[in-house]
Design an enzyme around this catalytic site. Sequence first.
Site, PDB file in Angstrom:
ATOM      1  N   PHE A 152     -10.218  12.960   4.013  1.00  0.00           N
ATOM      2  CA  PHE A 152      -9.821  11.810   3.189  1.00  0.00           C
ATOM      3  C   PHE A 152      -8.540  12.185   2.418  1.00  0.00           C
ATOM      4  CE2 PHE A 152     -14.471  11.774   3.593  1.00  0.00           C
ATOM      5  CZ  PHE A 152     -14.664  10.537   4.200  1.00  0.00           C
ATOM      6  N   LEU A 153      -7.637  12.889   3.081  1.00  0.00           N
ATOM      7  CA  LEU A 153      -6.455  13.420   2.400  1.00  0.00           C
ATOM      8  C   LEU A 153      -5.370  12.359   2.274  1.00  0.00           C
ATOM      9  CD1 LEU A 153      -6.191  16.732   4.472  1.00  0.00           C
ATOM     10  CD2 LEU A 153      -7.376  16.397   2.289  1.00  0.00           C
ATOM     11  N   GLY A 256       2.186  -4.834  -3.791  1.00  0.00           N
ATOM     12  CA  GLY A 256       3.445  -4.340  -3.245  1.00  0.00           C
ATOM     13  C   GLY A 256       3.780  -5.021  -1.936  1.00  0.00           C
ATOM     14  N   GLY A 260       1.165   0.790   4.467  1.00  0.00           N
ATOM     15  CA  GLY A 260       1.690   1.389   5.696  1.00  0.00           C
ATOM     16  C   GLY A 260       1.090   2.770   5.843  1.00  0.00           C
ATOM     17  N   CYS A 263      -2.493   6.130   8.465  1.00  0.00           N
ATOM     18  CA  CYS A 263      -3.947   5.912   8.513  1.00  0.00           C
ATOM     19  C   CYS A 263      -4.373   4.460   8.447  1.00  0.00           C
ATOM     20  CB  CYS A 263      -4.621   6.679   7.375  1.00  0.00           C
ATOM     21  SG  CYS A 263      -4.711   8.434   7.699  1.00  0.00           S
TER      22      CYS A 263
HETATM   23  C1  UDX Z   1      -4.785   7.139   3.130  1.00  0.00           C
HETATM   24  C2  UDX Z   1      -6.111   7.342   2.375  1.00  0.00           C
HETATM   25  O1  UDX Z   1      -5.884   7.199   0.968  1.00  0.00           O
HETATM   26  C3  UDX Z   1      -6.702   8.693   2.702  1.00  0.00           C
HETATM   27  O2  UDX Z   1      -7.945   8.846   2.030  1.00  0.00           O
HETATM   28  C4  UDX Z   1      -6.890   8.735   4.203  1.00  0.00           C
HETATM   29  O3  UDX Z   1      -7.550   9.846   4.637  1.00  0.00           O
HETATM   30  C5  UDX Z   1      -5.540   8.572   4.905  1.00  0.00           C
HETATM   31  O4  UDX Z   1      -4.992   7.307   4.510  1.00  0.00           O
HETATM   32  P1  UDX Z   1      -2.228   7.843   2.827  1.00  0.00           P
HETATM   33  O5  UDX Z   1      -1.970   7.102   4.098  1.00  0.00           O
HETATM   34  O6  UDX Z   1      -1.625   9.180   2.636  1.00  0.00           O
HETATM   35  O7  UDX Z   1      -3.827   8.059   2.635  1.00  0.00           O
HETATM   36  O8  UDX Z   1      -1.703   6.928   1.659  1.00  0.00           O
HETATM   37  P2  UDX Z   1      -2.254   6.103   0.417  1.00  0.00           P
HETATM   38  O9  UDX Z   1      -1.823   6.758  -0.827  1.00  0.00           O
HETATM   39  O10 UDX Z   1      -3.694   5.817   0.545  1.00  0.00           O
HETATM   40  O11 UDX Z   1      -1.410   4.752   0.588  1.00  0.00           O
HETATM   41  C6  UDX Z   1      -1.486   3.975   1.769  1.00  0.00           C
HETATM   42  C7  UDX Z   1      -0.616   2.752   1.687  1.00  0.00           C
HETATM   43  O12 UDX Z   1      -1.137   1.802   0.772  1.00  0.00           O
HETATM   44  C8  UDX Z   1       0.814   3.017   1.222  1.00  0.00           C
HETATM   45  O13 UDX Z   1       1.705   2.233   1.993  1.00  0.00           O
HETATM   46  C9  UDX Z   1       0.811   2.574  -0.231  1.00  0.00           C
HETATM   47  O14 UDX Z   1       2.078   2.160  -0.688  1.00  0.00           O
HETATM   48  C10 UDX Z   1      -0.152   1.407  -0.167  1.00  0.00           C
HETATM   49  N1  UDX Z   1      -0.801   1.145  -1.456  1.00  0.00           N
HETATM   50  C11 UDX Z   1      -1.689   2.045  -1.984  1.00  0.00           C
HETATM   51  C12 UDX Z   1      -0.539  -0.039  -2.129  1.00  0.00           C
HETATM   52  O15 UDX Z   1       0.268  -0.874  -1.670  1.00  0.00           O
HETATM   53  N2  UDX Z   1      -1.184  -0.281  -3.315  1.00  0.00           N
HETATM   54  C13 UDX Z   1      -2.080   0.575  -3.849  1.00  0.00           C
HETATM   55  O16 UDX Z   1      -2.632   0.273  -4.913  1.00  0.00           O
HETATM   56  C14 UDX Z   1      -2.336   1.787  -3.166  1.00  0.00           C
END
Ligand code: UDX
Length: 437
Positions: A152-153, A256, A260, A263
């Site tokens: 879940f990184l 936002g 993207g 994952c």
């Molecule tokens: C995610 C999960 O959080 C992680 O647990 C999983 O194993 C892999 O996918 P990651 O892809 O690194 O991690 O990014 P994350 O910080 O979760 O953000 C994902 C996307 O959602 C980004 O594009 C971010 O900008 C967007 N996001 C996140 C939002 O638009 N609003 C938010 O409140 C949170």
Amino acid sequence: MKICVVGAGYVGLVTGVCLAEIGHDVACVEIDAERIAMLEGGDVPIYEPGLRELMARNRAEGRIRFTAEIASGCDGAEIVFIAVGTPPRASDGHADLSQVFASARQVAQAARDGTVVVTKSTVPVGTGDDVARIMAETAPGKRLSVASSPEFLREGAAIADFMKPDRIVVGTDDAAAEAALRAVFAPITGQGSTLLVVSRRSSELIKYAANAFLATKIAFINEVADLCEAVDANVGDVAAGIGLDSRIGRKFLNAGPGFGGSCFPKDTMALLKTAHDAGLPMRIVETLVTVNDQRRRAMARKVIRIAGGEVRGKTVAVLGLTFKPGTDDMREAPSIAIITALQDAGARIRAYDPEGMANARRHLKDIDYRRDAYECLEGADAAVLVTEWDEFRDLDPARMRDAMATPALVDLRNVFDPAAMAAAGFRYDSIGRSALA
Ligand code: UDX
């Protein structure tokens, strides 16, 4: 414990280095020649804060090594983590499991009797059964236990997420495998993290369900943001107000340009495929995937609107390209669809990103890359902030205005204060908090 990690991509490398850090003896197997050369030379092929230092320390102290040979990696290993890629298959969006299955065959040959093989790659429900079958066929008579333990990184926070996770999930019904994995993670659970043991299939589904739920939170607040714009409310205040309800929580309620990354887009598609195959379409997830795709084009329309309804022949400055700050990852970054839509509408694009420009070159064409934000804004007719890098928070509105030909900015992450931007003379639009100024 002696541990082998197969695949030194993002997940494999972070997992290997962190397992070494908590005291295990780790071998990372990587078949990509360029990558293994970098790793053997002490170089980290990805951008992840803190990883380089952690890897250097554990190499120096002899707890981690890299090899291209699976036999060498598995030599003496009690546990093997499979952490290879599962990209979406071009034909149908289903996760492509060819690397997982190839690794399973090789591990079955190389591993010693009694080894616990753990899939860390994100795999559809039932993949553990396939892995177990493939290994039994490849090495009949060898006792190999197959477990699941999804990661879940978050990119940019991966080391903290590994070391202090909300939970560790282990999927197995084999008592010996459970005991071995409890021992692997004991230094982490000893600090208070929960280790949840479930069936292998439940474990596989937990990963997809968690990501789909988080993606739903984002898609939901994005729709609330649109409504806020229509009824003159403020999405930040609404998120704060609902987030204080502990049943909801404030995290992942930042509106936002849409989610993207490597994952959420991939895992929501793969979950839909699994549900479809099971004859149970998941309509909420289907909708959120569509809503998120459409949102990116809607963001380009915001930029066109602030530029006076037309961007043909105009220069648009794009601040931030990566899918989120703290990474150089451009996979499924909203900037790609937004920029492509603006180019289709005839705009010339200038861009600046603190870490992502090298990767961006592989995803985008005809971009004039600049070395900093002010240089990117110089002479631009409109600007759009797509990724909320910290350094953008420190930009001076007056200096930005002076740099631009026309001070017009769409802030897709609500980084700036609307009043300060208006005071500086900007035509300013953001997400879910203001009618167009
Ligand atoms: C995610 C999960 O959080 C992680 O647990 C999983 O194993 C892999 O996918 P990651 O892809 O690194 O991690 O990014 P994350 O910080 O979760 O953000 C994902 C996307 O959602 C980004 O594009 C971010 O900008 C967007 N996001 C996140 C939002 O638009 N609003 C938010 O409140 C949170």
